[in-house]
Design a protein around this motif. Structure first.
Motif, PDB file in Angstrom:
ATOM      1  N   SER A 162      44.304  44.447  48.171  1.00 56.75           N
ATOM      2  CA  SER A 162      43.081  43.644  48.106  1.00 56.75           C
ATOM      3  C   SER A 162      41.851  44.509  48.373  1.00 56.75           C
ATOM      4  CB  SER A 162      43.150  42.490  49.114  1.00 56.75           C
ATOM      5  OG  SER A 162      43.206  42.980  50.435  1.00 56.75           O
ATOM      6  N   THR A 163      41.957  45.433  49.325  1.00 59.01           N
ATOM      7  CA  THR A 163      40.832  46.325  49.622  1.00 59.01           C
ATOM      8  C   THR A 163      40.549  47.253  48.449  1.00 59.01           C
ATOM      9  OG1 THR A 163      41.429  46.285  51.965  1.00 59.01           O
ATOM     10  CG2 THR A 163      39.943  48.028  51.252  1.00 59.01           C
ATOM     11  N   PHE A 164      41.613  47.800  47.856  1.00 58.46           N
ATOM     12  CA  PHE A 164      41.453  48.734  46.738  1.00 58.46           C
ATOM     13  C   PHE A 164      40.860  48.027  45.525  1.00 58.46           C
ATOM     14  CE2 PHE A 164      43.284  50.637  42.858  1.00 58.46           C
ATOM     15  CZ  PHE A 164      42.689  51.897  42.926  1.00 58.46           C
ATOM     16  N   LEU A 165      41.392  46.851  45.168  1.00 60.15           N
ATOM     17  CA  LEU A 165      40.868  46.132  44.012  1.00 60.15           C
ATOM     18  C   LEU A 165      39.443  45.653  44.251  1.00 60.15           C
ATOM     19  CD1 LEU A 165      43.912  43.976  42.793  1.00 60.15           C
ATOM     20  CD2 LEU A 165      42.982  46.078  41.808  1.00 60.15           C
ATOM     21  N   GLY A 166      39.145  45.270  45.494  1.00 64.37           N
ATOM     22  CA  GLY A 166      37.773  44.888  45.806  1.00 64.37           C
ATOM     23  C   GLY A 166      36.801  46.043  45.572  1.00 64.37           C
ATOM     24  N   TRP A 167      37.195  47.229  46.002  1.00 67.56           N
ATOM     25  CA  TRP A 167      36.364  48.424  45.786  1.00 67.56           C
ATOM     26  C   TRP A 167      36.226  48.737  44.298  1.00 67.56           C
ATOM     27  CZ3 TRP A 167      38.342  53.146  43.809  1.00 67.56           C
ATOM     28  CH2 TRP A 167      37.434  54.203  43.815  1.00 67.56           C
ATOM     29  N   LEU A 168      37.293  48.484  43.530  1.00 70.90           N
ATOM     30  CA  LEU A 168      37.317  48.830  42.119  1.00 70.90           C
ATOM     31  C   LEU A 168      36.593  47.808  41.247  1.00 70.90           C
ATOM     32  CD1 LEU A 168      38.755  51.165  40.512  1.00 70.90           C
ATOM     33  CD2 LEU A 168      40.568  49.509  40.006  1.00 70.90           C
ATOM     34  N   ILE A 169      36.718  46.524  41.599  1.00 66.35           N
ATOM     35  CA  ILE A 169      36.266  45.455  40.704  1.00 66.35           C
ATOM     36  C   ILE A 169      34.914  44.872  41.081  1.00 66.35           C
ATOM     37  CG2 ILE A 169      36.806  43.091  39.958  1.00 66.35           C
ATOM     38  CD1 ILE A 169      39.769  43.863  40.060  1.00 66.35           C
ATOM     39  N   VAL A 170      34.726  44.526  42.346  1.00 69.10           N
ATOM     40  CA  VAL A 170      33.543  43.764  42.752  1.00 69.10           C
ATOM     41  C   VAL A 170      32.221  44.442  42.385  1.00 69.10           C
ATOM     42  CG1 VAL A 170      32.293  42.797  44.722  1.00 69.10           C
ATOM     43  CG2 VAL A 170      34.772  42.503  44.544  1.00 69.10           C
ATOM     44  N   PRO A 171      32.026  45.746  42.632  1.00 69.76           N
ATOM     45  CA  PRO A 171      30.726  46.362  42.294  1.00 69.76           C
ATOM     46  C   PRO A 171      30.411  46.328  40.804  1.00 69.76           C
ATOM     47  CG  PRO A 171      31.979  47.753  43.801  1.00 69.76           C
ATOM     48  CD  PRO A 171      32.915  46.699  43.303  1.00 69.76           C
ATOM     49  N   HIS A 172      31.428  46.294  39.952  1.00 66.34           N
ATOM     50  CA  HIS A 172      31.213  46.374  38.504  1.00 66.34           C
ATOM     51  C   HIS A 172      31.324  45.032  37.797  1.00 66.34           C
ATOM     52  CE1 HIS A 172      31.355  50.733  38.945  1.00 66.34           C
ATOM     53  NE2 HIS A 172      32.494  50.600  39.599  1.00 66.34           N
ATOM     54  N   TYR A 173      32.192  44.158  38.283  1.00 65.19           N
ATOM     55  CA  TYR A 173      32.459  42.920  37.559  1.00 65.19           C
ATOM     56  C   TYR A 173      32.178  41.657  38.370  1.00 65.19           C
ATOM     57  CZ  TYR A 173      34.913  46.306  34.659  1.00 65.19           C
ATOM     58  OH  TYR A 173      35.219  47.393  33.881  1.00 65.19           O
ATOM     59  N   GLY A 174      31.849  41.802  39.661  1.00 68.18           N
ATOM     60  CA  GLY A 174      31.512  40.642  40.478  1.00 68.18           C
ATOM     61  C   GLY A 174      32.690  40.111  41.284  1.00 68.18           C
ATOM     62  N   TRP A 175      32.386  39.267  42.263  1.00 65.89           N
ATOM     63  CA  TRP A 175      33.386  38.761  43.196  1.00 65.89           C
ATOM     64  C   TRP A 175      34.306  37.718  42.593  1.00 65.89           C
ATOM     65  CZ3 TRP A 175      33.029  33.531  43.812  1.00 65.89           C
ATOM     66  CH2 TRP A 175      31.789  32.937  43.544  1.00 65.89           C
ATOM     67  N   ARG A 176      33.871  37.047  41.533  1.00 67.55           N
ATOM     68  CA  ARG A 176      34.665  35.952  40.971  1.00 67.55           C
ATOM     69  C   ARG A 176      36.035  36.421  40.479  1.00 67.55           C
ATOM     70  NH1 ARG A 176      31.439  31.405  40.200  1.00 67.55           N
ATOM     71  NH2 ARG A 176      29.199  31.801  40.449  1.00 67.55           N
ATOM     72  N   TRP A 177      36.090  37.646  39.996  1.00 71.91           N
ATOM     73  CA  TRP A 177      37.350  38.153  39.472  1.00 71.91           C
ATOM     74  C   TRP A 177      38.422  38.258  40.549  1.00 71.91           C
ATOM     75  CZ3 TRP A 177      38.910  38.311  34.658  1.00 71.91           C
ATOM     76  CH2 TRP A 177      37.940  38.287  33.652  1.00 71.91           C
ATOM     77  N   MET A 178      38.030  38.422  41.797  1.00 68.02           N
ATOM     78  CA  MET A 178      39.015  38.525  42.873  1.00 68.02           C
ATOM     79  C   MET A 178      39.775  37.198  43.045  1.00 68.02           C
ATOM     80  SD  MET A 178      38.790  41.630  43.780  1.00 68.02           S
ATOM     81  CE  MET A 178      39.722  41.707  45.314  1.00 68.02           C
ATOM     82  N   PHE A 179      39.040  36.099  42.983  1.00 65.62           N
ATOM     83  CA  PHE A 179      39.693  34.791  43.063  1.00 65.62           C
ATOM     84  C   PHE A 179      40.512  34.506  41.798  1.00 65.62           C
ATOM     85  CE2 PHE A 179      36.119  33.921  46.066  1.00 65.62           C
ATOM     86  CZ  PHE A 179      36.904  33.663  47.180  1.00 65.62           C
ATOM     87  N   ALA A 180      40.006  34.955  40.648  1.00 66.80           N
ATOM     88  CA  ALA A 180      40.729  34.744  39.392  1.00 66.80           C
ATOM     89  C   ALA A 180      42.072  35.474  39.406  1.00 66.80           C
ATOM     90  CB  ALA A 180      39.884  35.223  38.216  1.00 66.80           C
ATOM     91  N   ILE A 181      42.081  36.696  39.920  1.00 64.67           N
ATOM     92  CA  ILE A 181      43.332  37.464  40.012  1.00 64.67           C
ATOM     93  C   ILE A 181      44.324  36.747  40.919  1.00 64.67           C
ATOM     94  CG2 ILE A 181      44.342  39.603  40.922  1.00 64.67           C
ATOM     95  CD1 ILE A 181      41.754  41.023  40.013  1.00 64.67           C
ATOM     96  N   ALA A 182      43.852  36.316  42.081  1.00 62.53           N
ATOM     97  CA  ALA A 182      44.732  35.630  43.028  1.00 62.53           C
ATOM     98  C   ALA A 182      45.268  34.328  42.429  1.00 62.53           C
ATOM     99  CB  ALA A 182      43.981  35.351  44.325  1.00 62.53           C
ATOM    100  N   GLY A 183      44.398  33.544  41.791  1.00 62.49           N
ATOM    101  CA  GLY A 183      44.808  32.262  41.228  1.00 62.49           C
ATOM    102  C   GLY A 183      45.782  32.416  40.073  1.00 62.49           C
ATOM    103  N   CYS A 184      45.484  33.322  39.144  1.00 66.79           N
ATOM    104  CA  CYS A 184      46.379  33.532  37.997  1.00 66.79           C
ATOM    105  C   CYS A 184      47.737  34.074  38.468  1.00 66.79           C
ATOM    106  CB  CYS A 184      45.734  34.498  37.004  1.00 66.79           C
ATOM    107  SG  CYS A 184      44.303  33.809  36.129  1.00 66.79           S
ATOM    108  N   GLY A 185      47.699  34.973  39.441  1.00 69.59           N
ATOM    109  CA  GLY A 185      48.945  35.499  39.976  1.00 69.59           C
ATOM    110  C   GLY A 185      49.783  34.421  40.618  1.00 69.59           C
TER     111      GLY A 185
END
Length: 470
Positions: A162-185
């Motif tokens: 979660s820490t690694f993906l947050g560092w990789l995704i949030v600055p470039h694509y926004g925080w919403r993708w973190m919830f989308a990954i968790a929900g789809c998974g």
């Protein structure tokens, strides 16, 4: 006709096989995304503060409703899981969590996000209770403790992802993708888990013995065991009287009260120690004069003790046992905690922090992952675990305020006094009231607290206690 004792004997007599590992994988996958979502909160909230979408007050509300939801979910899962079955409950709560996560990814405002987080929390709190409880009912007694520690280890690795993906995704694509990954998974795992069977032990506890027999026969076939031979061997075991449906109030009757107190104690202690140390150690280091960068660096080394602790628990679960493992590592952790305030050098601070983290994860593997579900009979297993988890979650809501008060008034020594005191109380209560569950069938453990008697006045379950062990 078979009963719960013979069904349990057949399950415990099975050789370990790919079936058990697949079951572990399905349960671990659902709980992994549950844990993943807990850990993404810090990254998401920081990003929303930076973008102006939230405030510190709203962030605090987000965190608070998470705990409220998890506390409610732990309670509800206990009631629903014992009433409607493990399969219904683990699918129901994972579905709630998955859809709420998708909704959170689409939330139009922080207020909606907080609402969806409350719903997600219900699913997250339920998954912990149902996951560990369900696993314990399928795994043979000789491996039950080790499988619990493996599951605990897998779940805790989500912190890194979660820490690694947050560092990789949030600055470039926004925080919403973190919830989308968790929900789809979570929803993908929900689909895969549709093939999981109902717990045969639960079916037998509800007198649905034909269904229980069909499930066990399927598992025996997958393990290469002849069902007719297994049934014949199980038939030689003393019968246990058919259990009732079990009521929530039974947990507080004389026969189960010590088990309930033990379960509540180990989870309250775990949450106090975990949140008081693991969640606050970076703040403590900064307050002691370390830079933020140096504090995070030292914390990273300390937290490496987490997986080491889970591996230690794996080795010791079926050797030392759960009861005495909890007592032993409570005392060891208390000793390290008492020494921590006197550490002066960075090396000693880091070494003691590593040791304390290691002990915390050993205790986590022994308690929430294994011991608590084992304490209660099948008809009350999830309710007992649910009550214990609910108490732990309720206390965790107050822990940050108590820690802040202790640190403000007495410094790091005050916080460590809280931790050490909690560990000593846990060691005392578990040592006096706890029962050892190592390599014992769940029916044998439950028989110790049953007062069912046969026509001659002898305790049926007491006579069956040793005989039901493979």
């Amino acid at each position: 006709m078979q009963n719960e004792a013979t069904i349990g004997y057949r399950l415990d007599s099975l050789p370990l096989s790919g079936y058990h590992w697949r079951l572990l994988g399905l349960i671990a996958a659902g709980m992994y995304f549950d844990s993943f979502d807990i850990y993404i909160a810090g990254t998401v909230l920081a990003a929303m503060i930076h973008s102006g979408e939230s405030t510190l007050k709203l962030n605090a509300m987000f965190v608070s409703v998470t705990f409220v939801g998890m506390m409610s979910g732990a309670w509800l899962s206990g009631v629903l899981g014992d009433r409607f079955g493990r399969r219904f409950c683990y699918q129901f709560n994972l579905g709630i969590y998955g859809f709420a996560s998708i909704a959170a990814a689409l939330a139009p405002s922080m207020y909606w996000l907080i609402f969806f987080r409350l719903v997600m929390g219900i699913g997250m709190g339920a998954e912990i209770v149902v996951g560990y409880g369900t696993l314990s009912e399928f795994i043979p007694a000789a491996w039950r403790g080790r499988f619990g520690t493996i599951l605990n280890l897998i779940i805790n690795t989500s912190l890194f992802l979660s820490t690694f993906l947050g560092w990789l995704i949030v600055p470039h694509y926004g925080w919403r993708w973190m919830f989308a990954i968790a929900g789809c998974g979570a929803l993908f795992v929900w689909f895969l888990r549709k093939s999981m069977p109902e717990s045969p032990r639960w079916l037998a506890s509800r007198n649905r013995t034909d269904e229980a027999d069909q499930v066990v026969s399927t598992i025996e076939k997958a393990c290469g065991v002849d069902s007719a031979t297994a049934i014949a061997a199980a038939a030689q075991q003393p019968r246990r009287a058919a259990p009732g449906n079990g009521r929530l109030g039974d947990l507080f009757t004389r026969r189960l009260l010590t088990r309930t107190i033990t379960g509540i104690t180990v989870l309250v202690a775990l949450f106090i120690v975990n949140y008081a140390f693991v969640s606050w150690i970076p703040t403590f280091l900064v307050k002691q004069g370390h830079s933020v960068s140096n504090s995070l660096g030292l914390t990273s080394v300390m937290f490496a003790g987490g997986p080491v602790g889970s591996l230690i628990a794996f080795v010791l679960a079926e050797r030392v046992g759960r009861k005495w493992g909890i007592v032993l590592f409570s005392l060891i952790c208390a000793a390290f905690g008492a020494a921590y305030p006197f550490a002066q050098s960075e090396v000693m601070i880091t070494a003691l922090g590593f040791a304390i983290t290691c002990c915390i994860y050993v205790l986590s593997s022994f308690s929430v992952a294994t011991y608590v579900p084992e304490l209660f009979p099948t008809e009350l297993r999830l309710r007992g675990s649910g009550v214990s988890n609910t108490a732990g979650r309720a206390v965790s809501i107050a822990v940050p305020y108590v820690v802040a008060w202790a640190f403000t008034g007495f410094g790091i020594a005050g916080v460590l006094t809280l931790i050490v005191g909690t560990l000593l109380v846990q060691a005392l209560i578990v040592g006096v009231l706890g029962t050892e569950t190592r390599k014992r069938s769940l029916e044998s453990i439950a028989a110790e607290v049953s007062d069912t008697t046969d026509a001659s006045g002898q305790s049926v379950n007491a006579r069956a206690a040793s005989a039901t062990e493979p």
